[in-house]
Design a protein around this motif. Structure first.
Motif, mmCIF file in Angstrom:
data_model
loop_
_atom_site.group_PDB
_atom_site.id
_atom_site.type_symbol
_atom_site.label_atom_id
_atom_site.label_comp_id
_atom_site.label_asym_id
_atom_site.label_seq_id
_atom_site.Cartn_x
_atom_site.Cartn_y
_atom_site.Cartn_z
ATOM 1 N N LYS A 134 -4.705 -4.983 -7.974
ATOM 2 C CA LYS A 134 -4.288 -5.533 -7.094
ATOM 3 C C LYS A 134 -5.451 -4.530 -6.179
ATOM 4 C CE LYS A 134 -1.794 -6.190 -1.918
ATOM 5 N NZ LYS A 134 -0.193 -6.000 -1.522
ATOM 6 N N TYR A 136 -7.421 -2.960 -2.962
ATOM 7 C CA TYR A 136 -6.277 -1.650 -1.339
ATOM 8 C C TYR A 136 -7.528 -2.406 -0.511
ATOM 9 C CZ TYR A 136 -1.743 -1.132 -3.445
ATOM 10 O OH TYR A 136 -1.066 -1.039 -3.998
ATOM 11 N N SER A 138 -7.816 -1.906 2.783
ATOM 12 C CA SER A 138 -7.851 -0.666 3.749
ATOM 13 C C SER A 138 -6.796 0.162 3.699
ATOM 14 C CB SER A 138 -7.746 -2.346 4.885
ATOM 15 O OG SER A 138 -6.266 -2.589 4.435
ATOM 16 N N GLU A 139 -6.798 1.022 4.555
ATOM 17 C CA GLU A 139 -6.248 2.489 3.950
ATOM 18 C C GLU A 139 -5.142 2.501 4.524
ATOM 19 O OE1 GLU A 139 -5.248 6.610 6.522
ATOM 20 O OE2 GLU A 139 -7.680 6.247 5.880
ATOM 21 N N ASP A 141 -3.064 -0.556 3.604
ATOM 22 C CA ASP A 141 -2.724 -1.711 2.756
ATOM 23 C C ASP A 141 -2.276 -0.611 1.919
ATOM 24 O OD1 ASP A 141 -2.926 -3.346 4.467
ATOM 25 O OD2 ASP A 141 -4.603 -4.264 3.567
ATOM 26 N N ILE A 142 -2.303 0.599 0.895
ATOM 27 C CA ILE A 142 -2.500 1.456 0.209
ATOM 28 C C ILE A 142 -0.493 1.805 -0.285
ATOM 29 C CG2 ILE A 142 -2.633 3.304 -0.848
ATOM 30 C CD1 ILE A 142 -5.536 3.983 0.332
ATOM 31 N N ALA A 146 -2.205 5.002 -6.300
ATOM 32 C CA ALA A 146 -2.562 4.406 -5.899
ATOM 33 C C ALA A 146 -3.685 4.954 -7.576
ATOM 34 C CB ALA A 146 -3.344 4.074 -5.155
ATOM 35 N N TYR A 168 -5.704 10.316 -1.168
ATOM 36 C CA TYR A 168 -6.366 9.563 -0.602
ATOM 37 C C TYR A 168 -8.280 9.563 0.361
ATOM 38 C CZ TYR A 168 -8.909 5.391 2.011
ATOM 39 O OH TYR A 168 -10.232 4.215 2.866
ATOM 40 N N GLU A 182 -4.254 -0.990 -7.041
ATOM 41 C CA GLU A 182 -2.836 -0.646 -7.228
ATOM 42 C C GLU A 182 -3.252 0.057 -8.382
ATOM 43 O OE1 GLU A 182 1.305 -3.711 -9.422
ATOM 44 O OE2 GLU A 182 -1.296 -4.092 -9.004
#
Length: 321
Positions: A134, A136, A138-139, A141-142, A146, A168, A182
């Protein structure tokens, strides 16, 4: 009778070294030449002649040099090996073919455009119904942990596991073009595949990457018992045109393959295992370049549970005082 000349591009890299060594042992009928933008390397021990060249990232200088070099030395075959080199050769394929008589095989530039970007690659996999990690976008959604890697690039350089938001923010600031996805905790596989001049799959070998150093695999083993991705390879090749050597990477989790990369070049580390397992690259590549009819049965992996350990060796040379 003069020997035909095989030119290995980016010969100073791990792939160039391995190919030169392999061809030296198995194709005494060929002269082995090499070009590289860096300093002479251990590959020189297996080459009949080597020269320094411009970087492929500077296409004007590189192709002016390459075309002149090929013509002046009557090069018969050309094997580009580095990711930037193969990309540029694909982009300027017509220029080489229109101005030389050298034989080479390269995937179409449109295929490179599809798989050079990690985001475009994932969309290409998804369109065929293949699993991908998956993304991500946008920040917010993380979900951590990850995994992050450059949108453009190959190998594992500048790839990181992100344990939290501070990781991140740090790596995103340092490498703005990172793609975050992901994190999949599973076995990493590389598939060495070979396609003919018409894009038809000839052979493949799939192996688990057990240990890497500097992005190159140094401990790997064949593995077909848990999964066989033959049908996925066929689906990919029916949608996209692949020619010559290609390597794919996926992560096996819960008996499902999650695809992460397609690299339109030789794998940098574990390729020797596939060769020893039955995909005789020296013989196969020259046959392809000569336009011969290929019997795929002669170039299939034996699928034995074979393990490859790559060790270092020393070479010495005393420079003239």
């Amino acid at each position: 009778m003069n020997k035909r000349i095989l030119l290995i591009g980016s010969c100073g890299g791990l792939t160039g070294y391995y190919l030169a060594k392999l061809f030296k042992q198995s194709r005494p009928d060929l002269q082995l030449w090499g070009i590289d933008s860096g300093d002479p390397s251990a590959t020189s021990f297996y080459l009949d002649h080597s020269s320094k060249c411009p970087k492929a990232s500077n296409p004007v200088e590189y192709f002016d040099f390459l075309i002149r070099y090929i013509n002046e030395n009557e090069i018969d075959y050309y094997l580009p090996t580095h990711s930037v080199e193969t990309l540029m050769v694909s982009k300027y394929e017509d220029r080489i073919r229109n101005n030389t008589r050298v034989k080479f095989i390269i995937s179409p530039y449109e295929t490179y455009r599809k798989f050079n970007s990690k985001i475009d690659s994932y969309y290409s996999f998804s369109e065929l119904g293949l699993n991908v990690p998956k993304l991500y976008l946008s920040e917010q959604d993380i979900l951590f942990p990850a995994f992050a890697k450059p949108e453009i690039g190959s190998g594992s350089r500048n790839s990181f596991v992100l344990d939290g938001i501070l990781d991140y923010k740090y790596f995103k600031k340092k490498y703005p073009a990172l793609v975050v996805m992901e994190y999949l905790d599973g076995h990493e596989y590389t598939v060495d595949a070979v396609f003919d001049n018409k894009g038809k799959l000839i052979s493949y070998n799939q192996r688990v990457r057990m240990k890497q150093m500097g992005g190159a695999t140094i401990f790997t083993k064949n593995e077909f018992a848990l999964i066989d991705i033959y049908r996925d390879l066929i689906r990919l090749s029916q949608k996209h045109v692949f020619k010559g050597v290609v390597n794919l990477q996926f992560i096996l989790k819960n008996e499902e393959a999650y695809y992460t990369d397609v690299n339109l070049r030789y794998a940098s580390g574990g390729l020797p295992l596939s060769v020893v397992s039955g995909i005789n690259l020296p013989e196969l590549l020259i046959a392809l370049l000569d336009g011969k009819t290929i019997d795929p049965e002669l170039y299939q992996s034996d699928r034995k549970n074979r393990i490859m350990y790559r060790c270092f060796e020393e070479r010495y040379i005393v420079e003239d005082e």
